[in-house]
Design a protein around this motif. Structure first.
Motif, short mmCIF file in Angstrom:
data_model
loop_
_atom_site.label_atom_id
_atom_site.label_comp_id
_atom_site.label_asym_id
_atom_site.label_seq_id
_atom_site.Cartn_x
_atom_site.Cartn_y
_atom_site.Cartn_z
N UNK A 68 -44.79 -9.77 13.74
CA UNK A 68 -44.46 -8.48 13.16
C UNK A 68 -45.63 -7.54 13.40
N UNK A 69 -45.36 -6.40 14.01
CA UNK A 69 -46.41 -5.44 14.31
C UNK A 69 -45.99 -4.05 13.84
N UNK A 70 -46.95 -3.18 13.64
CA UNK A 70 -46.65 -1.81 13.27
C UNK A 70 -46.48 -1.00 14.55
N UNK B 282 -38.11 2.92 16.48
CA UNK B 282 -37.10 2.94 17.54
C UNK B 282 -37.11 1.67 18.37
N UNK B 283 -38.26 0.99 18.42
CA UNK B 283 -38.40 -0.22 19.24
C UNK B 283 -37.68 -1.42 18.64
N UNK B 284 -37.32 -1.34 17.36
CA UNK B 284 -36.65 -2.48 16.72
C UNK B 284 -35.36 -2.84 17.44
N UNK B 285 -34.70 -1.85 18.01
CA UNK B 285 -33.43 -2.10 18.69
C UNK B 285 -33.61 -2.49 20.16
N UNK B 286 -34.84 -2.57 20.61
CA UNK B 286 -35.09 -2.97 22.00
C UNK B 286 -35.46 -4.44 22.10
N UNK B 287 -35.40 -5.15 20.98
CA UNK B 287 -35.74 -6.58 20.94
C UNK B 287 -34.48 -7.42 21.15
N UNK C 80 -32.97 -3.80 13.61
CA UNK C 80 -33.13 -2.40 13.24
C UNK C 80 -32.88 -2.20 11.75
N UNK C 81 -31.85 -2.85 11.24
CA UNK C 81 -31.56 -2.81 9.81
C UNK C 81 -32.76 -3.34 9.02
N UNK C 82 -33.34 -4.43 9.50
CA UNK C 82 -34.51 -5.02 8.83
C UNK C 82 -35.68 -4.04 8.81
N UNK C 83 -35.93 -3.35 9.93
CA UNK C 83 -37.05 -2.41 10.00
C UNK C 83 -36.84 -1.23 9.07
N UNK C 84 -35.61 -0.72 9.01
CA UNK C 84 -35.32 0.40 8.11
C UNK C 84 -35.43 -0.03 6.65
N UNK C 85 -34.91 -1.22 6.35
CA UNK C 85 -35.02 -1.74 4.99
C UNK C 85 -36.48 -1.90 4.58
N UNK D 217 -43.96 1.76 11.51
CA UNK D 217 -43.57 0.86 10.43
C UNK D 217 -43.58 -0.57 10.96
N UNK D 218 -43.68 -1.58 10.11
CA UNK D 218 -43.63 -2.96 10.58
C UNK D 218 -42.29 -3.27 11.24
N UNK D 219 -42.33 -3.81 12.44
CA UNK D 219 -41.14 -4.17 13.20
C UNK D 219 -41.29 -5.59 13.70
#
Length: 336
Positions: free
Chosen positions: A137-139, A143-148, A159-164, A123-125
């Motif tokens: 923003x890359x696909x 899980x990587x959203x929380x490693x930034x 992470x909230x943004x990626x899930x949304x 998904x876009x993160x």
């Protein structure tokens, strides 16, 4: 464009994967953010609505849906971190999401729906620098959203943004990012959780295939988190064990809450050192008590294709129809 995480890519395979994603974005593949959005709207048309919800009414496969009102949406994530929440001074490859659970509460009926998201979902993160500034923003794996970033709040918000984004832009009202080391704490507070071991755990002399055991201490964390050395080593197997644990956990949790209505508050305080959250203790307790009643919660799932990318990393590509149907189930109702 240089990112501090990329400069350390050879120290950790997770960092290597992150670097690949960032490089792809820098080369222009970052426009893949629109790919999933396009997939999400498969066979969907939107029209203006007077609703105060985040999205308008939509028509899908000839049926018109309108947003449900009076919803609360929460994201709970288990974070790949071995200890309590501490200041991050240098990126070390940890901090990805091992578990992502979306809870949607309908306040009109006081019922809940759950969606478990595969950590490998593509998904876009948003890629962020260590200071939290936006890069691209890359696909890639959600899980990587929380490693930034090096800031826990920023990681949670990313992470909230990626899930949304995955869920069509629907608002997440609250979040709790809990380090997976807290599994042992929660498990032992309810007195242990009994499960039947369905796979071999080569590194354990207590988790024996075919035996029914009550998990205590590190065995609970091992049962929930172990992946590479168990069965086929895939995340689908681990998610199945997590679902098994969830079913076994609920009745013992219900029993504790029946004995002591303040138990959820005790649990919240026990977790405070292990989590980053914007959910108050009072709200957490209310949600916990709601989930401890006898009502049957509805579980929503997203079907898709599990695969490996060219570098051997696991991926999960959501089926566009299944993803859209999950969004409809969580947030919409048929227009009367």
């Amino acid at each position: 464009m240089r990112h501090n995480q990329i400069s350390r890519q050879n120290k950790n395979k997770k960092i290597k994967y992150l670097a690949i994603g960032l490089a792809a974005g820098i080369l222009g593949i970052g426009s893949a953010a629109g790919v999933l959005t396009s997939a999400n709207s498969h066979a969907v048309t939107r029209s203006a609505s007077s609703s105060t919800q985040d999205t308008d009414q939509i028509t899908y496969k000839g049926v018109t849906y309108v947003p449900k009102g009076n919803l609360e949406t929460y994201l709970f994530a288990g974070i790949d971190s071995p200890d309590k929440v501490t200041e991050i001074k240098e990126y070390d490859g940890t901090g990805q999401c091992d578990v992502l659970l979306v809870l949607v509460r309908d306040r009109s009926t006081d019922t809940c729906k759950f969606l478990t998201i595969d950590r490998n979902t593509m998904t876009p993160v948003k890629s962020l620098a260590d200071d939290g500034s936006y890069i691209d923003t890359t696909e890639c794996q959600i899980s990587l959203a929380h490693a930034m970033s090096l800031d826990h709040e920023t990681r949670a918000e990313n992470t909230v943004d990626a899930v949304s984004t995955l869920l069509g832009g629907h608002k997440i009202d609250g979040f709790a990012m809990v380090n997976m080391s807290a599994i042992e704490v929660v498990n032992d507070m309810v007195g242990g959780v009994t499960v039947t071991i369905e796979d071999d755990f080569p590194d354990s002399d207590t988790l024996i295939k075919g035996q029914t055991v009550t998990l205590h201490g590190k065995d609970a964390e091992r049962f929930i988190r172990e992946r590479k050395t168990v069965a086929d080593g895939l995340n689908e197997n681990r998610m199945s064990r997590q679902a098994q644990y969830e079913e076994a956990f609920k009745p013992v949790f219900q029993a504790k809450c029946s004995e002591d209505k303040t138990f959820p508050l005790d649990l919240y305080h026990a977790l405070e050192d292990y989590m980053t959250t914007n959910i108050s203790a009072k709200k957490f307790s209310r949600l916990a008590l709601l989930l401890s009643d006898e009502k049957e919660e509805e579980k929503v799932s997203i079907e898709g294709t599990a695969d490996f990318d060219e570098d051997g990393w696991q991926t999960f590509t959501p089926d566009p129809d299944s993803l859209q149907e999950a969004i409809l189930s969580l947030f919409y109702k048929e227009k009367k």
